[in-house]
Write a protein that holds these residues in place. Structure first.
Motif, mmCIF file in Angstrom:
data_model
loop_
_atom_site.group_PDB
_atom_site.id
_atom_site.type_symbol
_atom_site.label_atom_id
_atom_site.label_comp_id
_atom_site.label_asym_id
_atom_site.label_seq_id
_atom_site.Cartn_x
_atom_site.Cartn_y
_atom_site.Cartn_z
ATOM 1 N N THR A 57 28.750 34.149 32.891
ATOM 2 C CA THR A 57 29.239 33.626 34.050
ATOM 3 C C THR A 57 29.008 34.328 34.782
ATOM 4 O O THR A 57 29.418 35.674 35.353
ATOM 5 C CB THR A 57 30.257 32.626 33.470
ATOM 6 N N GLN A 58 27.988 34.375 36.265
ATOM 7 C CA GLN A 58 27.770 34.364 37.012
ATOM 8 C C GLN A 58 29.353 33.950 38.576
ATOM 9 O O GLN A 58 29.387 32.424 39.235
ATOM 10 C CB GLN A 58 27.091 34.624 38.362
ATOM 11 N N VAL A 59 29.962 34.838 39.459
ATOM 12 C CA VAL A 59 30.601 34.461 39.996
ATOM 13 C C VAL A 59 30.495 34.994 41.115
ATOM 14 O O VAL A 59 30.909 36.578 41.480
ATOM 15 C CB VAL A 59 32.175 34.720 39.185
ATOM 16 N N ASP A 60 30.618 34.341 42.224
ATOM 17 C CA ASP A 60 30.004 34.682 43.354
ATOM 18 C C ASP A 60 28.471 36.011 43.052
ATOM 19 O O ASP A 60 28.068 35.530 42.654
ATOM 20 C CB ASP A 60 30.671 35.961 43.920
ATOM 21 N N THR A 61 28.773 37.309 43.238
ATOM 22 C CA THR A 61 27.736 38.522 43.190
ATOM 23 C C THR A 61 28.248 38.808 41.785
ATOM 24 O O THR A 61 27.286 39.617 41.214
ATOM 25 C CB THR A 61 27.356 39.649 44.061
ATOM 26 N N LEU A 62 29.049 38.724 40.797
ATOM 27 C CA LEU A 62 29.793 38.988 40.092
ATOM 28 C C LEU A 62 28.855 38.586 38.768
ATOM 29 O O LEU A 62 28.874 37.010 38.687
ATOM 30 C CB LEU A 62 30.960 39.457 39.978
ATOM 31 N N ILE A 63 28.200 39.561 37.701
ATOM 32 C CA ILE A 63 28.263 38.511 36.397
ATOM 33 C C ILE A 63 28.988 38.980 35.333
ATOM 34 O O ILE A 63 29.688 40.251 35.530
ATOM 35 C CB ILE A 63 26.744 38.784 35.799
ATOM 36 N N LEU A 64 29.820 38.103 34.758
ATOM 37 C CA LEU A 64 30.927 38.106 33.691
ATOM 38 C C LEU A 64 30.947 37.734 32.256
ATOM 39 O O LEU A 64 29.536 36.693 32.332
ATOM 40 C CB LEU A 64 32.425 38.152 34.814
ATOM 41 N N ASN A 87 38.216 37.178 47.320
ATOM 42 C CA ASN A 87 38.706 36.881 48.798
ATOM 43 C C ASN A 87 40.437 36.379 48.083
ATOM 44 O O ASN A 87 40.188 34.897 47.468
ATOM 45 C CB ASN A 87 38.566 36.175 48.864
ATOM 46 N N ALA A 88 40.905 37.163 47.996
ATOM 47 C CA ALA A 88 42.550 35.826 47.726
ATOM 48 C C ALA A 88 43.303 35.253 48.829
ATOM 49 O O ALA A 88 43.377 35.456 49.874
ATOM 50 C CB ALA A 88 43.559 37.720 47.124
ATOM 51 N N VAL A 89 43.786 33.870 47.937
ATOM 52 C CA VAL A 89 43.948 33.051 49.205
ATOM 53 C C VAL A 89 45.374 33.481 48.956
ATOM 54 O O VAL A 89 46.120 33.062 50.411
ATOM 55 C CB VAL A 89 43.577 31.791 48.486
ATOM 56 N N VAL A 90 46.356 32.932 47.439
ATOM 57 C CA VAL A 90 47.291 32.242 48.139
ATOM 58 C C VAL A 90 48.396 32.897 46.402
ATOM 59 O O VAL A 90 47.579 33.240 45.249
ATOM 60 C CB VAL A 90 48.085 31.140 48.183
ATOM 61 N N THR A 91 49.719 33.490 46.595
ATOM 62 C CA THR A 91 50.297 34.193 45.723
ATOM 63 C C THR A 91 50.991 33.347 44.751
ATOM 64 O O THR A 91 51.596 32.274 46.315
ATOM 65 C CB THR A 91 50.617 35.246 45.719
ATOM 66 N N GLU A 92 51.201 32.263 43.969
ATOM 67 C CA GLU A 92 52.383 31.442 43.506
ATOM 68 C C GLU A 92 52.924 32.352 42.233
ATOM 69 O O GLU A 92 51.801 32.546 40.813
ATOM 70 C CB GLU A 92 52.002 30.683 42.942
ATOM 71 N N GLY A 93 53.852 33.328 42.443
ATOM 72 C CA GLY A 93 54.540 33.757 41.242
ATOM 73 C C GLY A 93 53.670 34.706 41.258
ATOM 74 O O GLY A 93 53.546 36.157 41.433
ATOM 75 N N HIS A 95 50.620 34.539 39.791
ATOM 76 C CA HIS A 95 49.336 34.170 39.728
ATOM 77 C C HIS A 95 48.810 34.415 40.839
ATOM 78 O O HIS A 95 49.282 33.963 42.370
ATOM 79 C CB HIS A 95 49.227 32.807 38.781
ATOM 80 N N ARG A 96 47.694 34.152 41.082
ATOM 81 C CA ARG A 96 47.047 34.296 42.609
ATOM 82 C C ARG A 96 45.908 34.119 42.510
ATOM 83 O O ARG A 96 44.896 34.050 41.410
ATOM 84 C CB ARG A 96 46.543 36.480 43.170
ATOM 85 N N LYS A 97 45.774 32.910 43.554
ATOM 86 C CA LYS A 97 44.637 31.922 43.421
ATOM 87 C C LYS A 97 43.830 32.678 44.630
ATOM 88 O O LYS A 97 43.211 33.370 45.944
ATOM 89 C CB LYS A 97 45.029 30.993 44.206
ATOM 90 N N ASN A 98 42.348 32.624 43.933
ATOM 91 C CA ASN A 98 41.602 33.490 45.074
ATOM 92 C C ASN A 98 39.631 32.435 45.368
ATOM 93 O O ASN A 98 39.747 31.684 44.049
ATOM 94 C CB ASN A 98 40.677 34.598 43.751
ATOM 95 N N ARG A 99 39.849 32.938 46.028
ATOM 96 C CA ARG A 99 38.432 31.858 47.003
ATOM 97 C C ARG A 99 36.764 32.324 46.206
ATOM 98 O O ARG A 99 37.440 33.669 46.902
ATOM 99 C CB ARG A 99 37.906 31.160 47.881
ATOM 100 N N ASN A 112 33.117 25.157 39.969
ATOM 101 C CA ASN A 112 34.370 26.221 40.438
ATOM 102 C C ASN A 112 35.146 26.617 41.749
ATOM 103 O O ASN A 112 34.002 26.910 42.300
ATOM 104 C CB ASN A 112 34.961 27.167 39.887
ATOM 105 N N THR A 113 35.694 26.229 42.562
ATOM 106 C CA THR A 113 35.669 27.231 43.873
ATOM 107 C C THR A 113 37.135 27.926 44.169
ATOM 108 O O THR A 113 36.857 28.233 45.170
ATOM 109 C CB THR A 113 36.662 25.115 44.819
ATOM 110 N N TYR A 114 37.715 27.788 43.538
ATOM 111 C CA TYR A 114 38.716 29.136 43.238
ATOM 112 C C TYR A 114 39.207 29.608 42.125
ATOM 113 O O TYR A 114 38.332 29.074 40.272
ATOM 114 C CB TYR A 114 39.962 28.666 43.732
ATOM 115 N N ALA A 115 39.755 31.031 41.452
ATOM 116 C CA ALA A 115 39.973 31.549 39.828
ATOM 117 C C ALA A 115 41.462 31.810 40.175
ATOM 118 O O ALA A 115 41.332 32.678 41.676
ATOM 119 C CB ALA A 115 38.969 32.954 39.719
ATOM 120 N N TRP A 116 42.187 31.575 39.122
ATOM 121 C CA TRP A 116 42.932 32.360 38.726
ATOM 122 C C TRP A 116 43.423 33.446 38.643
ATOM 123 O O TRP A 116 42.271 33.674 37.583
ATOM 124 C CB TRP A 116 44.585 31.103 38.621
ATOM 125 N N CYS A 117 44.167 34.575 38.384
ATOM 126 C CA CYS A 117 43.962 35.592 38.016
ATOM 127 C C CYS A 117 45.898 36.035 38.282
ATOM 128 O O CYS A 117 46.389 34.937 38.918
ATOM 129 C CB CYS A 117 43.581 36.981 38.769
#
Length: 329
Positions: A57-64, A87-93, A95-99, A112-117
């Motif tokens: 899977t390609q996510v932005d410029t990364l191949i994962l 790019n971290a957007v918001v942190t919820e507990g 979990h961190r939401k990344n654009r 997909n427009t965001y990914a959780w970590c």
């Protein structure tokens, strides 16, 4: 759902990420590239020995390397080391939401427009051998996701097509997060029989053939009796659940689709019972949950038709079952 010991995607345990991963890539699977040029029919996944689909899977410029997890609550979740490159957007507990600007499989946009970590506060590897999980965005995606086991590719398209010899089952999207279908099966182990003809969750992230999940308030007596009466089921007790695992002799599929047998398949059946400290009444899972995993799904090529809400099974890589079944719509 990526772990048979994990009762719900919303309850994923967090993983510790070694510092070396931040400099050498994510789980050793990450690289940087420009735009993907893969053919829609080029092989883009492997089925691991554990029964997980690892898809490039390609996510932005990364191949994962991500686990394809149709029970993943309609989201992408990445190892912390990978997500920190975004790019971290918001942190919820925890979990961190990344654009993210783009994500694609085989050159096709996943939407997909965001990914959780997850924050690294546990030593448990929740994404074994991969950089995370990817699940279609059921809330907004109305395309067709094809999981082709014969040629080892996932592709996304909008064509209304039913291949020859296909079996069609109605499919329902629950709360924009999970896929359910009616897929009646009968499990046989020795002299014990378990029939289930209620809605079942479609979960490529589960390595079991069937997985049942019970809460303290919702339990299926027939399932409990099947597991407790079976001689010596493997049992695991942890802080927030008890899990029982056994190997079935046969799984009788819906009318016309044949029978899976232990002579040709590993028919793992699992039961997870959550304790009161873990269970959340607001969970969108239907309790008691019945889940169909890769142990059954691997026998066909599959189309998750989000456009017409159909589960389409058509002749695949395994020849142990009959795929020329009637439509159940």
């Amino acid at each position: 759902m990526t772990q048979d010991t994990n009762p719900a995607p919303t309850a994923l345990l967090t993983a510790a990420i070694a510092t070396i991963l931040l400099t050498a890539g994510c789980a050793g699977n990450t690289s940087s590239t420009g735009n993907s040029t893969a053919s829609p029919h080029e092989s883009n996944f492997i089925l691991t020995d554990e029964g997980r689909i690892h898809v490039k899977t390609q996510v932005d410029t990364l191949i994962l390397t991500l686990i394809f997890d149709s029970g993943g609550a309609g989201e992408m979740t990445l190892e912390t080391a990978c997500a920190r490159l975004l790019n971290a957007v918001v942190t919820e507990g925890l979990h961190r939401k990344n654009r993210i600007d783009s994500a694609s499989i085989g050159g096709q946009n996943t939407g997909n427009t965001y990914a959780w970590c997850l924050s690294p506060n546990s030593d448990q590897d929740i994404f074994p051998g991969s950089d995370g999980i990817i699940c279609p965005q059921y809330a907004i995606d109305r395309r067709i996701w094809e999981i082709n086991m014969t040629n080892s590719y996932i592709r996304i398209h909008e064509r209304d097509t039913v291949p020859p010899g296909a079996a069609i089952f109605p499919m329902r999207i629950e709360s924009g997060r999970y896929l359910y279908t009616k897929f009646p099966v009968t499990v046989i182990r020795g002299c014990d029989t378990l029939k289930t003809d209620r809605e079942i969750l479609i979960d490529y992230g589960s390595t079991s053939a069937l997985w049942f999940e019970h809460s303290p308030l919702h339990s299926d007596p027939a399932v409990m009796e099947f597991f407790t009466s079976s001689p010596q089921p493997q049992a695991v007790e942890k802080e927030w659940f008890e899990e029982y695992t056994l190997m079935a002799d046969k799984i009788i599929l819906p009318d016309g689709m044949g029978t899976l047998t232990s002579s040709t398949d590993s028919l793992k059946i699992s039961l997870t019972v959550l304790n009161e400290d873990y269970y959340y009444e607001e969970s969108v899972l239907k309790y008691p949950a019945a889940i169909m995993g890769i142990g059954i799904l691997r026998h066909w090529n599959v189309m998750l038709d989000l456009k017409n809400k159909r589960l389409i099974l058509f002749p695949g890589a395994r020849a142990t079952v009959n795929t020329a079944a009637p439509s159940y719509t």
